[in-house]
Design an enzyme around this catalytic site. Sequence first.
Site, mmCIF file in Angstrom:
data_model
loop_
_atom_site.group_PDB
_atom_site.id
_atom_site.type_symbol
_atom_site.label_atom_id
_atom_site.label_comp_id
_atom_site.label_asym_id
_atom_site.label_seq_id
_atom_site.Cartn_x
_atom_site.Cartn_y
_atom_site.Cartn_z
ATOM 1 N N HIS A 1 -29.835 -18.416 11.324
ATOM 2 C CA HIS A 1 -30.420 -19.672 10.845
ATOM 3 C C HIS A 1 -31.930 -19.724 11.118
ATOM 4 O O HIS A 1 -32.445 -20.738 11.590
ATOM 5 C CB HIS A 1 -29.696 -20.838 11.523
ATOM 6 N N GLU B 1 -30.017 -18.435 4.521
ATOM 7 C CA GLU B 1 -28.808 -18.181 5.313
ATOM 8 C C GLU B 1 -27.815 -17.404 4.456
ATOM 9 O O GLU B 1 -27.118 -17.983 3.632
ATOM 10 C CB GLU B 1 -28.207 -19.506 5.767
ATOM 11 N N HIS C 1 -21.193 -25.310 11.119
ATOM 12 C CA HIS C 1 -21.732 -24.225 11.947
ATOM 13 C C HIS C 1 -20.923 -23.948 13.216
ATOM 14 O O HIS C 1 -21.480 -23.800 14.309
ATOM 15 C CB HIS C 1 -23.190 -24.530 12.322
HETATM 16 C C1 BGC Z 1 -27.181 -26.943 6.593
HETATM 17 C C2 BGC Z 1 -27.920 -28.252 6.668
HETATM 18 C C3 BGC Z 1 -28.031 -28.632 8.112
HETATM 19 C C4 BGC Z 1 -28.751 -27.521 8.847
HETATM 20 C C5 BGC Z 1 -28.777 -27.781 10.324
HETATM 21 C C6 BGC Z 1 -28.012 -25.916 7.275
HETATM 22 O O1 BGC Z 1 -27.389 -24.679 7.211
HETATM 23 O O2 BGC Z 1 -26.865 -26.569 5.272
HETATM 24 O O3 BGC Z 1 -27.265 -29.266 5.945
HETATM 25 O O4 BGC Z 1 -28.716 -29.837 8.277
HETATM 26 O O5 BGC Z 1 -28.127 -26.284 8.633
HETATM 27 O O6 BGC Z 1 -29.950 -27.364 10.849
#
Ligand code: BGC
Length: 345
Positions: free
Chosen positions: A175, A310, A105
């Site tokens: 998210h 997402e 991210h």
């Molecule tokens: C990921 C997860 C991660 C989360 C964080 C998601 O997009 O795929 O593995 O723990 O984001 O909040």
Amino acid sequence: MAELTWQPFGLTRDRRQVELWTLRAGRYAAQVLTYGGILRAFTVPAEEGERDIVLGCETLADYERQDKYLGALVGRVANRIGGAAFALNGTTYQLAANNGPNCLHGGLHGFHQAVWKAREEHGALVLTHVSPDGEEGFPGALWVQVTYTLTADGVLTLDYRGESTADTLCNLTNHSYFNLLGHASGSLAGQQIQVWADAITQTDATSVPTGVLLPVEGTPFDLRRPVDFLQGLAMTHPQLTLGNGYDHNFVLSRQPRAPMGLAARVTGGGLCLACYTTQPGLQLYTANYLDGTPGKGGVSYGPRSAFCLETQAWPDAIHHPDFPTVVLRAGESYRHTTAYRVTAV
Ligand code: BGC
């Protein structure tokens, strides 16, 4: 078009001023913070009057303390870059390994922590942000803009744009954690998910794609017909074990598409949430790692108490030449749109 208002939401630890914007259209309302471009609340008409179906924190300090990306805009590159490094035009770029050996991210200080500039334009909320050249290890100064639009028929649209001064990577998403029974419901019980995908990108033990596209047929990932979340999660499959639940990229299309296509639909609590996107992938994440995250109104959010849809490019695409590209060339425009439509059923 929506009616927009805003109020101060406090100062970050490093004393940046944050605003809370509210978009109202008919019986729908969305709250968006300039911190992280976070969707803090999405209130929709329901049997009891109104219901907030998005998880969020009560205070800015709580947002700064949690690391779950609650409601946030994620970038430069949502999801994982394997080995926290990539090569582009013959140069290798090192990124922060903030998720095991991988970059997740956008790195240590991704767009979810930026304070975006906000303005109203034609009844929509326009957020902009510039990430300087070299930030988090990525080349090029990257300008990004995300426009939130809300209409009285319950459609919340996020329109993403980007431009860079040098060739770089760009993969933006939101998210948000949804729960159709209300943000505080605490479980995914009574909610059914459907995803328009024939395959997922199979992952290794660190959640990075192996390169194999795994057909969903005969697996818990076959969501082509509605499946109760809890029944799907109770199934046995090595991929489900690795992800500790659903935490996988569903292959919506081989390339981005325009106009948007229907990606997923969730029903429950008398509501239907449909997700449309131009993106080729959808990370379905069942909030497996929420761990008592402090939420609105004093509630705390535990594991599997919500789902994230997402919409994005496929994870680690930079290391898989046959995946749709996440390279944004200098002077080219990045553009994607995702819409969430909530209606009564
Ligand atoms: C990921 C997860 C991660 C989360 C964080 C998601 O997009 O795929 O593995 O723990 O984001 O909040």
